[in-house]
Design a protein around this motif. Structure first.
Motif, PDB file in Angstrom:
ATOM      1  N   GLU A 282      -9.959  -1.523  -3.449  1.00 32.87           N
ATOM      2  CA  GLU A 282      -9.283  -2.494  -2.587  1.00 32.87           C
ATOM      3  C   GLU A 282      -7.821  -2.667  -3.004  1.00 32.87           C
ATOM      4  OE1 GLU A 282     -10.966  -6.599  -0.758  1.00 32.87           O
ATOM      5  OE2 GLU A 282     -10.701  -6.569  -2.920  1.00 32.87           O
ATOM      6  N   ALA A 283      -7.578  -2.643  -4.323  1.00 32.54           N
ATOM      7  CA  ALA A 283      -6.195  -2.777  -4.812  1.00 32.54           C
ATOM      8  C   ALA A 283      -5.348  -1.603  -4.307  1.00 32.54           C
ATOM      9  CB  ALA A 283      -6.184  -2.831  -6.333  1.00 32.54           C
ATOM     10  N   MET A 284      -5.973  -0.433  -4.253  1.00 28.99           N
ATOM     11  CA  MET A 284      -5.256   0.744  -3.751  1.00 28.99           C
ATOM     12  C   MET A 284      -4.915   0.554  -2.255  1.00 28.99           C
ATOM     13  SD  MET A 284      -6.608   4.626  -3.817  1.00 28.99           S
ATOM     14  CE  MET A 284      -7.634   4.366  -2.390  1.00 28.99           C
ATOM     15  N   LEU A 285      -5.887   0.027  -1.493  1.00 31.46           N
ATOM     16  CA  LEU A 285      -5.621  -0.254  -0.073  1.00 31.46           C
ATOM     17  C   LEU A 285      -4.479  -1.257   0.049  1.00 31.46           C
ATOM     18  CD1 LEU A 285      -9.147  -0.766   1.597  1.00 31.46           C
ATOM     19  CD2 LEU A 285      -7.858   1.317   1.362  1.00 31.46           C
ATOM     20  N   PHE A 286      -4.481  -2.226  -0.851  1.00 26.92           N
ATOM     21  CA  PHE A 286      -3.446  -3.248  -0.798  1.00 26.92           C
ATOM     22  C   PHE A 286      -2.064  -2.639  -1.066  1.00 26.92           C
ATOM     23  CE2 PHE A 286      -0.976  -6.872  -2.276  1.00 26.92           C
ATOM     24  CZ  PHE A 286      -1.155  -7.711  -1.189  1.00 26.92           C
ATOM     25  N   GLY A 287      -2.012  -1.727  -2.018  1.00 30.40           N
ATOM     26  CA  GLY A 287      -0.747  -1.052  -2.312  1.00 30.40           C
ATOM     27  C   GLY A 287      -0.244  -0.280  -1.097  1.00 30.40           C
ATOM     28  N   ALA A 288      -1.179   0.354  -0.397  1.00 34.31           N
ATOM     29  CA  ALA A 288      -0.806   1.102   0.814  1.00 34.31           C
ATOM     30  C   ALA A 288      -0.312   0.138   1.889  1.00 34.31           C
ATOM     31  CB  ALA A 288      -1.998   1.905   1.311  1.00 34.31           C
ATOM     32  N   PHE A 289      -0.972  -1.001   1.982  1.00 35.82           N
ATOM     33  CA  PHE A 289      -0.579  -2.028   2.959  1.00 35.82           C
ATOM     34  C   PHE A 289       0.857  -2.487   2.683  1.00 35.82           C
ATOM     35  CE2 PHE A 289      -0.936  -6.780   3.909  1.00 35.82           C
ATOM     36  CZ  PHE A 289      -0.659  -6.644   5.248  1.00 35.82           C
ATOM     37  N   GLU A 290       1.186  -2.685   1.413  1.00 35.54           N
ATOM     38  CA  GLU A 290       2.550  -3.082   1.053  1.00 35.54           C
ATOM     39  C   GLU A 290       3.552  -2.012   1.501  1.00 35.54           C
ATOM     40  OE1 GLU A 290       3.717  -5.986  -0.802  1.00 35.54           O
ATOM     41  OE2 GLU A 290       1.806  -6.623   0.037  1.00 35.54           O
ATOM     42  N   ALA A 291       3.169  -0.749   1.298  1.00 33.27           N
ATOM     43  CA  ALA A 291       4.056   0.352   1.710  1.00 33.27           C
ATOM     44  C   ALA A 291       4.196   0.373   3.241  1.00 33.27           C
ATOM     45  CB  ALA A 291       3.524   1.682   1.203  1.00 33.27           C
ATOM     46  N   ASP A 292       3.119   0.043   3.941  1.00 31.17           N
ATOM     47  CA  ASP A 292       3.184  -0.001   5.410  1.00 31.17           C
ATOM     48  C   ASP A 292       4.197  -1.052   5.859  1.00 31.17           C
ATOM     49  OD1 ASP A 292       1.124   1.817   5.363  1.00 31.17           O
ATOM     50  OD2 ASP A 292      -0.446   0.362   5.848  1.00 31.17           O
ATOM     51  N   LYS A 293       4.165  -2.206   5.177  1.00 34.71           N
ATOM     52  CA  LYS A 293       5.091  -3.280   5.566  1.00 34.71           C
ATOM     53  C   LYS A 293       6.533  -2.863   5.279  1.00 34.71           C
ATOM     54  CE  LYS A 293       2.757  -6.593   3.389  1.00 34.71           C
ATOM     55  NZ  LYS A 293       2.386  -7.875   2.831  1.00 34.71           N
ATOM     56  N   HIS A 294       6.716  -2.200   4.145  1.00 27.38           N
ATOM     57  CA  HIS A 294       8.053  -1.697   3.794  1.00 27.38           C
ATOM     58  C   HIS A 294       8.540  -0.742   4.891  1.00 27.38           C
ATOM     59  CE1 HIS A 294      11.194   0.174   1.207  1.00 27.38           C
ATOM     60  NE2 HIS A 294      10.767   1.304   1.753  1.00 27.38           N
ATOM     61  N   PHE A 295       7.669   0.182   5.260  1.00 23.15           N
ATOM     62  CA  PHE A 295       8.021   1.199   6.255  1.00 23.15           C
ATOM     63  C   PHE A 295       8.370   0.562   7.607  1.00 23.15           C
ATOM     64  CE2 PHE A 295       6.234   4.532   9.313  1.00 23.15           C
ATOM     65  CZ  PHE A 295       7.374   5.322   9.277  1.00 23.15           C
TER      66      PHE A 295
END
Ligand code: F6P
Length: 522
Positions: A282-295
């Motif tokens: 889940e933490a990995m998904l969260f990291g990806a989510f943060e990158a999505d928001k950045h993008f």
């Protein structure tokens, strides 16, 4: 709504970039740092635990502003919004492209939530030992059976996050190579092994044949009723998984709008959740989510994946660079390159544009590489003194995971030194012979990350996903289909028939006929 379909070469920015390239192409740029004391700070992006340094590239402020103009002219912003909106941008397969929805913690779709809960419940039972095999023993080994996107992501992540691993052993069976399957099965105990059959389509030859071989091996000492304790499936084709003999409860669904090579965030990540625990998954998904928001939200000039993509287009389409290397300075990331090869090359290896016309410019880059410092003793000679221009991504972590600072200092010193040596060369120094001359001027990006955590690793992968999306938009191609893998599969069917029936007449190609005859005449 469809993606905009702009021929990049017809834009004003492209023409300006062509002129700009003529001015810049011969420039030895080593002096730029001494001429411009702010360059290193201007060409970098700091975001969360990431420090992205792109100052050692053959670019000026003008290059960046023209590339940003290109992004505008091809309507990149519109394309990003369309992707996240769930529009069917994978037009050639009539599908949405929504792997980002698997990690959209602002509003998880109910079906995504359900699957995550199912994954958590199941993986915790496996880890805690509550799930018993047919003889009453707990599971010790988890085997992911799948290929391509149903293999490369889980394998890469379980290797990258090995430091966070629990007691479970994890194995991967992907290839149809029977020797490999036998070799792996020989080392497994059916009493304590869980097989996760992963196939979005549940029609992939390699996976289905291997799954049958494994099932037969399993049934040598057990009965059909025991299958449910040792086999689960991950698929978008629940019926086919059930036809194989796996009960509906044991099928983890994956939505149609997740492409195979972007599926590690879905139930395809079940093996990850088992071996590093759901919380880390889940933490990995969260990291990806943060990158999505950045993008989605950062202006393009401060947007890591956009800048990565634009630089890649700059080298690919103007300098004529055919490949780019990725060199992570962490052994944990030794499966990153094979993963990126599928993600990038299956996505952007296209030569027909979104209007159905053949392109007259280069598209998908060739991605290759391996871990540093090993790579320094393998292919770096060619990077430094070869004739080809190979832009390289260097990836490193400031903090080691096991506290071995001495090694980490040496590792990082090597990473930084390589980027400097590639850039500076020996131009400004005196060398004794031409053989010891380094031209320099070799571009690289450095992605320096604080620590290899599940969250940061999720961000890293998502940044590369977005990079390839941006490239596909600029090249005006459809990045989310993969028709190019189909022809070989069809030809293989006829070839197999010819081999099995010893019927060479089925074959048309004389070379193939000769080759097949060598097998059937044994
Ligand atoms: O190589 C083609 C491909 O369709 C990939 O895109 C995919 O990841 C892989 O085969 C496996 O497909 P499936 O998950 O349907 O078995």
């Amino acid at each position: 709504m469809s993606l905009p379909a702009v021929n990049p070469t017809k834009t004003e920015a492209w023409k300006a970039l062509e002129n700009h390239f003529q001015n810049i192409k011969e420039h030895q740029m080593q002096q730029v740092f001494s001429e411009d004391s702010k360059r290193a700070n201007r060409f970098k992006i700091e975001w969360q635990d990431f420090y992205f340094d792109f100052s050692k590239n053959r670019i000026t402020d003008e290059t960046i502003s023209l590339l940003l103009k290109l992004a505008e002219e091809v309507k990149l912003k519109e394309a990003i919004d369309l992707q996240f909106s769930g529009a069917k941008i994978n037009k050639t397969e009539d599908r949405a492209v929504l792997h980002t929805a698997l990690r959209n913690f602002d509003s998880l779709k109910p079906e995504v939530k359900d699957t995550l809960q199912k994954m958590q419940y199941f993986s915790e039972k496996i880890i805690g030992g509550a799930h018993k095999g047919f003889s009453g023993k707990s599971i010790t080994d988890v085997v992911n059976v799948g290929i391509g996107g149903s293999h490369l992501g889980p394998e890469m992540v379980t290797e990258a996050l090995k430091c966070y691993k629990n007691h479970l052993n994890v194995h991967f069976i992907a290839n149809i190579d029977g020797d490999e399957v036998a070799e792996k099965l020989n080392r497994l105990n059916p009493e304590t092994t869980l097989f996760i059959i992963v196939s979005k389509s549940f029609t992939t030859q390699e996976t289905l044949v291997n799954a049958s071989v494994i099932r037969n091996w399993f049934l040598e000492n057990t009965s059909k009723d025991d299958i449910q304790k040792h086999f689960v499936a991950v698929s978008a084709n629940v019926d086919k998984a059930m036809d194989f003999g796996i009960s509906a409860d044991n099928v983890f669904p994956m939505p149609d709008w997740v492409g195979g090579r972007f599926s590690l965030w879905s139930a395809v990540g079940l093996s990850i959740s088992c071996v590093v625990g759901f919380k880390n998954f889940e933490a990995m998904l969260f990291g990806a989510f943060e990158a999505d928001k950045h993008f989605k939200s950062q202006p393009f000039k401060k947007n890591i994946p956009v800048i990565m993509a634009l630089l890649s287009v700059w080298y690919n389409n103007f300098f004529g660079a055919e490949s780019e290397a990725v060199v992570p300075y962490s052994h944990y990331l030794h499966k990153l390159v094979p993963y990126l090869q599928q993600a990038v090359m299956e996505s952007n290896g296209k030569s027909v544009d979104r209007n159905g016309e053949s392109v007259n410019y280069q598209t998908g880059t060739i991605v290759w590489g391996s871990v540093g410092t090993n790579a320094q003793h393998a292919f770096f000679q060619l990077l430094h003194q070869g004739t080809k221009l190979i832009p390289t991504d260097f990836i490193g972590f400031s903090e080691p995971l096991h506290g071995n600072l001495e090694n980490n200092n040496i590792l990082m010193a090597n990473l930084f030194a390589q980027t400097e040596a590639l850039w500076e060369g020996t131009q400004l120094k005196t060398v004794e012979s031409t053989f010891k001359h380094f031209e320099g001027n070799k571009p690289s990006n450095t992605i320096l990350i604080k620590k290899l955590t599940p969250k940061n690793f999720g961000s890293l992968i998502a940044l590369y996903e977005h990079k390839l999306f941006v490239q596909g938009i600029i090249w005006n191609i459809f990045s989310y289909d993969q028709w190019g893998v189909e022809l070989g599969k069809t030809v293989a069917k006829t070839t197999l028939k010819a081999i099995e029936n010893q019927q060479l007449s089925l074959l048309e190609n004389a070379s193939t006929k000769n080759l097949v005859s060598k097998i059937v005449e044994k």
